[in-house]
Design a protein around this motif. Structure first.
Motif, PDB file in Angstrom:
ATOM      1  N   ALA A  34       1.873   9.428  -4.632  1.00 48.74           N
ATOM      2  CA  ALA A  34       0.767   8.489  -4.870  1.00 48.74           C
ATOM      3  C   ALA A  34       0.230   8.690  -6.284  1.00 48.74           C
ATOM      4  O   ALA A  34      -0.018   7.737  -7.013  1.00 48.74           O
ATOM      5  CB  ALA A  34      -0.335   8.700  -3.833  1.00 48.74           C
ATOM      6  N   ARG A  35       0.063   9.969  -6.677  1.00 51.38           N
ATOM      7  CA  ARG A  35      -0.457  10.285  -8.015  1.00 51.38           C
ATOM      8  C   ARG A  35       0.573  11.057  -8.834  1.00 51.38           C
ATOM      9  O   ARG A  35       0.233  11.980  -9.573  1.00 51.38           O
ATOM     10  CB  ARG A  35      -1.762  11.066  -7.890  1.00 51.38           C
ATOM     11  CG  ARG A  35      -2.873  10.275  -7.198  1.00 51.38           C
ATOM     12  CD  ARG A  35      -4.202  10.990  -7.212  1.00 51.38           C
ATOM     13  NE  ARG A  35      -5.236  10.217  -6.535  1.00 51.38           N
ATOM     14  CZ  ARG A  35      -5.456  10.239  -5.225  1.00 51.38           C
ATOM     15  NH1 ARG A  35      -4.726  11.018  -4.438  1.00 51.38           N
ATOM     16  NH2 ARG A  35      -6.405   9.486  -4.699  1.00 51.38           N
ATOM     17  N   GLU A  53      -2.428   8.516   7.794  1.00 47.65           N
ATOM     18  CA  GLU A  53      -1.722   7.231   7.848  1.00 47.65           C
ATOM     19  C   GLU A  53      -1.520   6.763   9.287  1.00 47.65           C
ATOM     20  O   GLU A  53      -0.527   6.107   9.622  1.00 47.65           O
ATOM     21  CB  GLU A  53      -0.401   7.330   7.046  1.00 47.65           C
ATOM     22  CG  GLU A  53      -0.717   7.575   5.569  1.00 47.65           C
ATOM     23  CD  GLU A  53       0.480   7.704   4.645  1.00 47.65           C
ATOM     24  OE1 GLU A  53       1.627   7.488   5.083  1.00 47.65           O
ATOM     25  OE2 GLU A  53       0.246   8.023   3.465  1.00 47.65           O
ATOM     26  N   SER A 113      -2.371   1.455  -7.368  1.00 55.98           N
ATOM     27  CA  SER A 113      -3.755   1.018  -7.144  1.00 55.98           C
ATOM     28  C   SER A 113      -4.758   2.156  -7.240  1.00 55.98           C
ATOM     29  O   SER A 113      -5.910   1.993  -6.872  1.00 55.98           O
ATOM     30  CB  SER A 113      -3.853   0.372  -5.764  1.00 55.98           C
ATOM     31  OG  SER A 113      -3.514   1.336  -4.781  1.00 55.98           O
ATOM     32  N   LYS A 114      -4.313   3.318  -7.719  1.00 54.18           N
ATOM     33  CA  LYS A 114      -5.275   4.421  -7.875  1.00 54.18           C
ATOM     34  C   LYS A 114      -5.614   4.551  -9.357  1.00 54.18           C
ATOM     35  O   LYS A 114      -6.062   3.584  -9.947  1.00 54.18           O
ATOM     36  CB  LYS A 114      -4.677   5.660  -7.256  1.00 54.18           C
ATOM     37  CG  LYS A 114      -4.532   5.411  -5.760  1.00 54.18           C
ATOM     38  CD  LYS A 114      -4.405   6.632  -4.933  1.00 54.18           C
ATOM     39  CE  LYS A 114      -4.589   6.212  -3.489  1.00 54.18           C
ATOM     40  NZ  LYS A 114      -3.865   7.094  -2.581  1.00 54.18           N
ATOM     41  N   CYS A 144       1.659   5.098  -6.049  1.00 51.63           N
ATOM     42  CA  CYS A 144       0.552   4.141  -5.934  1.00 51.63           C
ATOM     43  C   CYS A 144       0.217   3.558  -7.301  1.00 51.63           C
ATOM     44  O   CYS A 144      -0.015   4.294  -8.260  1.00 51.63           O
ATOM     45  CB  CYS A 144      -0.705   4.817  -5.397  1.00 51.63           C
ATOM     46  SG  CYS A 144      -0.702   5.063  -3.625  1.00 51.63           S
ATOM     47  N   SER A 147      -8.521  13.371   1.944  1.00 54.61           N
ATOM     48  CA  SER A 147      -7.663  13.541   0.772  1.00 54.61           C
ATOM     49  C   SER A 147      -7.073  12.240   0.266  1.00 54.61           C
ATOM     50  O   SER A 147      -5.991  12.206  -0.273  1.00 54.61           O
ATOM     51  CB  SER A 147      -6.543  14.519   1.098  1.00 54.61           C
ATOM     52  OG  SER A 147      -5.562  13.882   1.860  1.00 54.61           O
ATOM     53  N   ARG A 148      -7.774  11.162   0.462  1.00 57.08           N
ATOM     54  CA  ARG A 148      -7.241   9.906  -0.061  1.00 57.08           C
ATOM     55  C   ARG A 148      -7.377   9.839  -1.556  1.00 57.08           C
ATOM     56  O   ARG A 148      -8.404  10.191  -2.082  1.00 57.08           O
ATOM     57  CB  ARG A 148      -7.959   8.734   0.548  1.00 57.08           C
ATOM     58  CG  ARG A 148      -7.330   8.389   1.868  1.00 57.08           C
ATOM     59  CD  ARG A 148      -7.658   7.008   2.239  1.00 57.08           C
ATOM     60  NE  ARG A 148      -9.105   6.886   2.322  1.00 57.08           N
ATOM     61  CZ  ARG A 148      -9.720   6.254   3.292  1.00 57.08           C
ATOM     62  NH1 ARG A 148      -9.054   5.694   4.220  1.00 57.08           N
ATOM     63  NH2 ARG A 148     -11.028   6.154   3.316  1.00 57.08           N
ATOM     64  N   ASN A 202       5.101   4.926   2.280  1.00 54.73           N
ATOM     65  CA  ASN A 202       5.535   6.144   2.977  1.00 54.73           C
ATOM     66  C   ASN A 202       6.141   5.806   4.337  1.00 54.73           C
ATOM     67  O   ASN A 202       7.141   6.397   4.752  1.00 54.73           O
ATOM     68  CB  ASN A 202       4.352   7.102   3.165  1.00 54.73           C
ATOM     69  CG  ASN A 202       3.993   7.828   1.877  1.00 54.73           C
ATOM     70  OD1 ASN A 202       4.873   8.188   1.089  1.00 54.73           O
ATOM     71  ND2 ASN A 202       2.712   8.052   1.660  1.00 54.73           N
ATOM     72  N   ASP A 232       5.653  11.881  -1.447  1.00 56.20           N
ATOM     73  CA  ASP A 232       4.491  11.021  -1.519  1.00 56.20           C
ATOM     74  C   ASP A 232       3.890  11.273  -2.895  1.00 56.20           C
ATOM     75  O   ASP A 232       3.091  12.185  -3.089  1.00 56.20           O
ATOM     76  CB  ASP A 232       3.511  11.368  -0.393  1.00 56.20           C
ATOM     77  CG  ASP A 232       2.239  10.535  -0.474  1.00 56.20           C
ATOM     78  OD1 ASP A 232       2.094   9.759  -1.439  1.00 56.20           O
ATOM     79  OD2 ASP A 232       1.397  10.671   0.433  1.00 56.20           O
ATOM     80  N   HIS A 240      -1.228  13.529   3.280  1.00 55.08           N
ATOM     81  CA  HIS A 240      -1.663  12.161   3.573  1.00 55.08           C
ATOM     82  C   HIS A 240      -0.746  11.508   4.609  1.00 55.08           C
ATOM     83  O   HIS A 240      -1.201  10.913   5.583  1.00 55.08           O
ATOM     84  CB  HIS A 240      -1.664  11.346   2.280  1.00 55.08           C
ATOM     85  CG  HIS A 240      -2.521  10.125   2.344  1.00 55.08           C
ATOM     86  ND1 HIS A 240      -2.119   8.983   2.984  1.00 55.08           N
ATOM     87  CD2 HIS A 240      -3.773   9.884   1.882  1.00 55.08           C
ATOM     88  CE1 HIS A 240      -3.085   8.072   2.881  1.00 55.08           C
ATOM     89  NE2 HIS A 240      -4.100   8.600   2.230  1.00 55.08           N
ATOM     90  N   GLU A 271       4.024  16.247  -1.241  1.00 62.87           N
ATOM     91  CA  GLU A 271       2.993  15.388  -1.841  1.00 62.87           C
ATOM     92  C   GLU A 271       2.648  15.950  -3.222  1.00 62.87           C
ATOM     93  O   GLU A 271       2.445  17.150  -3.374  1.00 62.87           O
ATOM     94  CB  GLU A 271       1.763  15.395  -0.933  1.00 62.87           C
ATOM     95  CG  GLU A 271       0.637  14.481  -1.365  1.00 62.87           C
ATOM     96  CD  GLU A 271      -0.474  14.435  -0.307  1.00 62.87           C
ATOM     97  OE1 GLU A 271      -0.190  14.174   0.881  1.00 62.87           O
ATOM     98  OE2 GLU A 271      -1.628  14.685  -0.673  1.00 62.87           O
ATOM     99  N   SER A 281       0.838  -1.211   0.000  1.00 59.35           N
ATOM    100  CA  SER A 281       0.000   0.000   0.000  1.00 59.35           C
ATOM    101  C   SER A 281       0.866   1.251   0.000  1.00 59.35           C
ATOM    102  O   SER A 281       2.063   1.206   0.318  1.00 59.35           O
ATOM    103  CB  SER A 281      -0.902   0.025   1.239  1.00 59.35           C
ATOM    104  OG  SER A 281      -0.111   0.236   2.403  1.00 59.35           O
ATOM    105  N   GLY A 282       0.227   2.371  -0.314  1.00 62.65           N
ATOM    106  CA  GLY A 282       0.913   3.654  -0.260  1.00 62.65           C
ATOM    107  C   GLY A 282       1.286   4.020   1.167  1.00 62.65           C
ATOM    108  O   GLY A 282       2.345   4.618   1.417  1.00 62.65           O
ATOM    109  N   THR A 283       0.442   3.654   2.090  1.00 64.07           N
ATOM    110  CA  THR A 283       0.721   3.931   3.499  1.00 64.07           C
ATOM    111  C   THR A 283       1.986   3.201   3.935  1.00 64.07           C
ATOM    112  O   THR A 283       2.870   3.781   4.580  1.00 64.07           O
ATOM    113  CB  THR A 283      -0.492   3.482   4.360  1.00 64.07           C
ATOM    114  OG1 THR A 283      -1.632   4.243   3.952  1.00 64.07           O
ATOM    115  CG2 THR A 283      -0.227   3.688   5.840  1.00 64.07           C
TER     116      THR A 283
HETATM  117  C1  LIG Z   1      -3.890   6.942  -1.321  1.00 64.80           C
HETATM  118  C2  LIG Z   1      -2.781   7.771  -0.873  1.00 64.80           C
HETATM  119  C3  LIG Z   1      -1.783   7.243  -0.068  1.00 64.80           C
HETATM  120  C4  LIG Z   1      -1.845   5.868   0.571  1.00 64.80           C
HETATM  121  O1  LIG Z   1      -2.177   4.831  -0.208  1.00 64.80           O
HETATM  122  P1  LIG Z   1      -2.911   3.529   0.365  1.00 64.80           P
HETATM  123  O2  LIG Z   1      -2.569   2.543  -0.664  1.00 64.80           O
HETATM  124  O3  LIG Z   1      -4.358   3.874   0.434  1.00 64.80           O
HETATM  125  O4  LIG Z   1      -2.335   3.209   1.689  1.00 64.80           O
HETATM  126  C5  LIG Z   1      -0.734   8.062   0.249  1.00 64.80           C
HETATM  127  N1  LIG Z   1      -0.671   9.325  -0.170  1.00 64.80           N
HETATM  128  C6  LIG Z   1      -1.625   9.872  -0.937  1.00 64.80           C
HETATM  129  C7  LIG Z   1      -1.498  11.283  -1.376  1.00 64.80           C
HETATM  130  C8  LIG Z   1      -2.714   9.117  -1.306  1.00 64.80           C
HETATM  131  O5  LIG Z   1      -3.666   9.664  -2.053  1.00 64.80           O
END
Ligand SMILES: *Cc1c(COP(=O)(O)O)cnc(C)c1O
Length: 368
Positions: A175-176, A95, A203-204, A201, A367-368, A69, A173, A90, A143, A64-66
């Motif tokens: 994620a995106r 987290e 998975s987004k 991430c 903000s997920r 990080n 971070d 995030h 982020e 996971s992203g959590t």
């Molecule tokens: C979703 C997200 C995470 C964490 O990802 P998970 O897979 O849900 O644990 C971390 N940082 C940001 C900015 C996110 O949007």
């Protein structure tokens, strides 16, 4: 292209995407081995691929992203160290306080600027002197995208220069991060080059069912890999998951542009509804934030829910995220439903909130 959907229009997050048939086929066909022994060829391939795209020496695949990080922070910092991070970031807010809980790492949160950056003068002022009264400031954590906003490349360059001068590490971070790269029209490496480590991430919006990758220098990633095991994240035949990540990186990066176009269409459509104020920064990437009268958001969410449409809603605020399971037709249907909600309430009369004097509230949607 019209298609009749039996799946709901789910705009709560881009985490809700489901693996496509082709992605599932890639997963089913994945070569696997025991990844804790470093013997899963699909995981190894994904890690090499992600590191290559981001221009880093190494990468580690995590669940996971959590977790990504968390193990990055544990690898950068020791007990008694501190990282500077956005108050609304995030990593800090969503987290579970993991770095403090598990690592004895103190966060120094600072308010984010409207563009999603941290003001480097404020960061500088927050750096603690080398004195036993204080935690040791070690790391800056940004982020990108932050609430759908892509940080300007020029800012990233300055942040990198700043942390080098202050002898701080710098973690993203991301994620995106691919949404940011597609928005800016640059290879993702143009963003990642300004950071020591980057968490991405899969998975987004990229559409994998599970997984993130942490990319960075070889020794830092080795340290993070050790922490991954400590937090119970060593996975065995994880190649079935990594294969989805490989598929995502090969097929789903450029198409993020469609999500961004859909977010713009969504923002445009909603901005024509009197009772809805779309946040002025608009839809840079795949997120739209809007305000409605504070007492209406829960009602709106319920109304849409009855029609198979799901949104993120806090008091007076809504958050909408576009992704690969939402197409332009869905956007049109969704905007119509929101318009229907407000015009319906207009007919009912009594509960309609007067527009005059109404101010959009500051957003607080998660903000997920
Ligand atoms: C979703 C997200 C995470 C964490 O990802 P998970 O897979 O849900 O644990 C971390 N940082 C940001 C900015 C996110 O949007």
């Amino acid at each position: 292209m019209t298609k009749v959907k039996n799946v709901p229009i789910d705009l709560r997050s881009d985490t809700v995407t489901r693996p496509s048939a082709a992605m599932r086929a890639a997963m089913a066909a994945a070569e696997v081995g025991d990844d804790v022994y470093g013997e899963d060829p699909s995981v190894n391939r994904l890690e090499a691929m992600a590191a290559g795209m981001l221009g880093k020496e190494a990468a580690v695949f995590v669940c996971s992203g959590t977790q990504s990080n968390l193990i990055a922070l544990l690898a950068h910092c020791e007990r008694g160290d501190e990282y500077v991070v956005g108050q609304q970031a995030h990593t800090y807010k969503y987290e579970g306080g993991g770095a403090a809980v598990l690592g004895g790492i103190q966060p120094q949160p600072l308010d984010l600027e409207p563009d999603g950056s941290l003001d480097l003068r404020k960061v500088e002022a927050a750096i603690k002197p080398d004195d036993p009264h204080f935690a040791r400031t070690r790391l800056l954590c940004l982020e990108n995208t932050q609430a759908g906003k892509a940080l300007p490349l020029e800012y990233l360059r300055r942040a990198r220069e700043f942390t080098a001068a202050k002898r701080l590490g710098i973690h993203l971070d991301g994620a995106r991060i691919f949404n940011a790269a597609v928005h800016l029209g640059v290879p993702v490496g143009e963003i990642s080059r300004h950071f020591d480590s980057v968490s991405v991430c899969l998975s987004k919006g990229l559409g994998a069912p599970v997984g993130s990758v942490l990319c960075g220098p070889r020794d830092l990633v080795a340290g993070a890999r050790r922490w991954r095991k400590v937090v119970g994240g060593g996975m065995r035949q994880a190649g079935v998951l990594a294969a989805a990540g490989i598929y995502a990186l090969e097929h789903n990066v450029e198409r993020l542009a469609e999500d961004h176009e859909n977010a713009r269409a969504l923002a445009d459509g909603l901005s024509r509804i009197d009772e809805v104020s779309v946040a002025p920064e608009g839809a840079q990437t795949n997120m739209v934030f809007a305000s409605v009268a504070p007492q209406r958001s829960a009602e709106l969410r319920a109304y849409l829910g009855e029609r198979g449409m799901r949104i993120g809603a806090g008091p007076g605020t809504i958050r909408l995220v576009t992704h690969l399971d939402v197409d332009r037709g869905d956007i049109g249907r969704f905007v119509e439903a929101v318009a229907g909600f407000f015009s319906g309430s207009g007919l009912k009369g009594a509960s309609r909130s007067p527009r005059a004097g109404y101010r959009p509230t500051r957003r607080s949607a998660r903000s997920r």
